[in-house]
Design an enzyme around this catalytic site. Sequence first.
Site, PDB file in Angstrom:
ATOM      1  CG  ASP A 101      -2.005  -1.063   1.126  1.00 35.47           C
ATOM      2  OD1 ASP A 101      -2.619  -1.400   2.150  1.00 35.47           O
ATOM      3  OD2 ASP A 101      -2.204  -1.571  -0.018  1.00 35.47           O
ATOM      4  CE  LYS A 114     -17.802 -27.013 -17.617  1.00 31.19           C
ATOM      5  NZ  LYS A 114     -18.512 -25.853 -17.050  1.00 31.19           N
TER       6      LYS A 114
HETATM    7  C1  LIG Z   1     -15.428 -24.052 -22.242  1.00 35.46           C
HETATM    8  C2  LIG Z   1     -14.243 -24.476 -21.413  1.00 35.46           C
HETATM    9  C3  LIG Z   1     -14.295 -24.470 -20.028  1.00 35.46           C
HETATM   10  N1  LIG Z   1     -13.194 -24.898 -19.362  1.00 35.46           N
HETATM   11  N2  LIG Z   1     -12.972 -24.972 -18.020  1.00 35.46           N
HETATM   12  C4  LIG Z   1     -11.711 -25.433 -17.886  1.00 35.46           C
HETATM   13  N3  LIG Z   1     -11.096 -25.657 -16.700  1.00 35.46           N
HETATM   14  N4  LIG Z   1     -11.141 -25.646 -19.089  1.00 35.46           N
HETATM   15  C5  LIG Z   1     -12.058 -25.291 -20.020  1.00 35.46           C
HETATM   16  N5  LIG Z   1     -11.966 -25.307 -21.365  1.00 35.46           N
HETATM   17  C6  LIG Z   1     -13.050 -24.895 -22.057  1.00 35.46           C
HETATM   18  O1  LIG Z   1     -13.030 -24.896 -23.399  1.00 35.46           O
HETATM   19  C7  LIG Z   1     -11.768 -25.377 -23.994  1.00 35.46           C
HETATM   20  C8  LIG Z   1     -11.953 -26.841 -24.323  1.00 35.46           C
HETATM   21  C9  LIG Z   1     -11.438 -24.530 -25.170  1.00 35.46           C
END
Ligand SMILES: Cc1c[n+]2nc(N)[nH]c2nc1OC(C)C
Length: 324
Positions: free
Chosen positions: A36, A116
């Site tokens: 900061d 994901k």
């Molecule tokens: C729609 C998507 C969503 N996600 N989430 C991850 N972790 N990877 C990832 N890859 C994506 O698309 C790729 C296969 C290009």
Amino acid sequence: MTDIQNQINQLRKTLRHHEYQYHVLDNPEIPDSEYDRLFHQLKALEQQHPELITVDSPTQRVGAKPSAGFAQITHELPMLSLDNAFSDEEIYAFMKRIQDRLMSLPDNLEFCCEPKLDGLAVSILYENGVLVQAATRGDGMTGEDITLNIRTVRNIPLQLLTDNPPARLEVRGEVFMPQAGFDKLNEEALAKGEKTFANPRNAAAGSLRQLDPKITSQRPLVFNAYSIGITQGADLPPTHYERLQWLESVGIPVNSEIRLCNGTEEVLKFYRAIQAKRPNLGYDIDGTVVKVNAISLQERLGFISKAPRWAIAYKFPAQEEMTV
Ligand SMILES: Cc1c[n+]2nc(N)[nH]c2nc1OC(C)C
């Protein structure tokens, strides 16, 4: 170069380094108070010399005024969705499809496996290393221009940490709100008699779609990259995992649970390991994503109309509804 300019450049470089250590490597080298102090030293110098302010200075995260609405942005490369699997059998079928097309046994293939994240997919464009534009996924072809709001997400660098950035680099990933930040936000909303958010995903989406960046700036949002979109002048490694490592090396945050898996059984082991960790991750995920690691094989496999043949989301069973 004037002495003031030197001081300003040095402070920017130091602040960017500490932002990287704290937000990307989760390994702060100085206490927040010291960060900061440096930040306000730069802020004061820029206020005395406004002509020296640059758009990528660490002090320029929060936009001035609310926008009337969001402009539309057309993705040069569509942001496609993923095919889903809900059982081991569907993963075996995914692997068989790959084997049939590549004529190579999946157990000799490397897969990049990732949590994901349950947030909002965004695209962030850097030109010559400077963040110039950001958009929501939208319908996959066009999204909303949320550049001013994305700039307020603290772990997204305004400038890539490299002396020779590519002319253009599009980073794609998820913006999400960790559980602790979500709980605190809802507590504060309750205390103020304001509406609360149903879940962290809605809170992240609502925060990114605020017309006033000052409000977005106060929301505990986090970004994790998961792929690269368009590039120009980038010399990228030949596998997805190495590309994520490269992104991290230039200042882009990548999820720490990502692993390389050899063959189907290791992919299934990863899925179960992440499923077991899920309650303690501190953020919402709704499955894992399994990707063929070699880019050359991804290109050979290509896409089905809306989703890649080379990747699949293996989702968790829907969580039983929380009984409040
Ligand atoms: C729609 C998507 C969503 N996600 N989430 C991850 N972790 N990877 C990832 N890859 C994506 O698309 C790729 C296969 C290009």
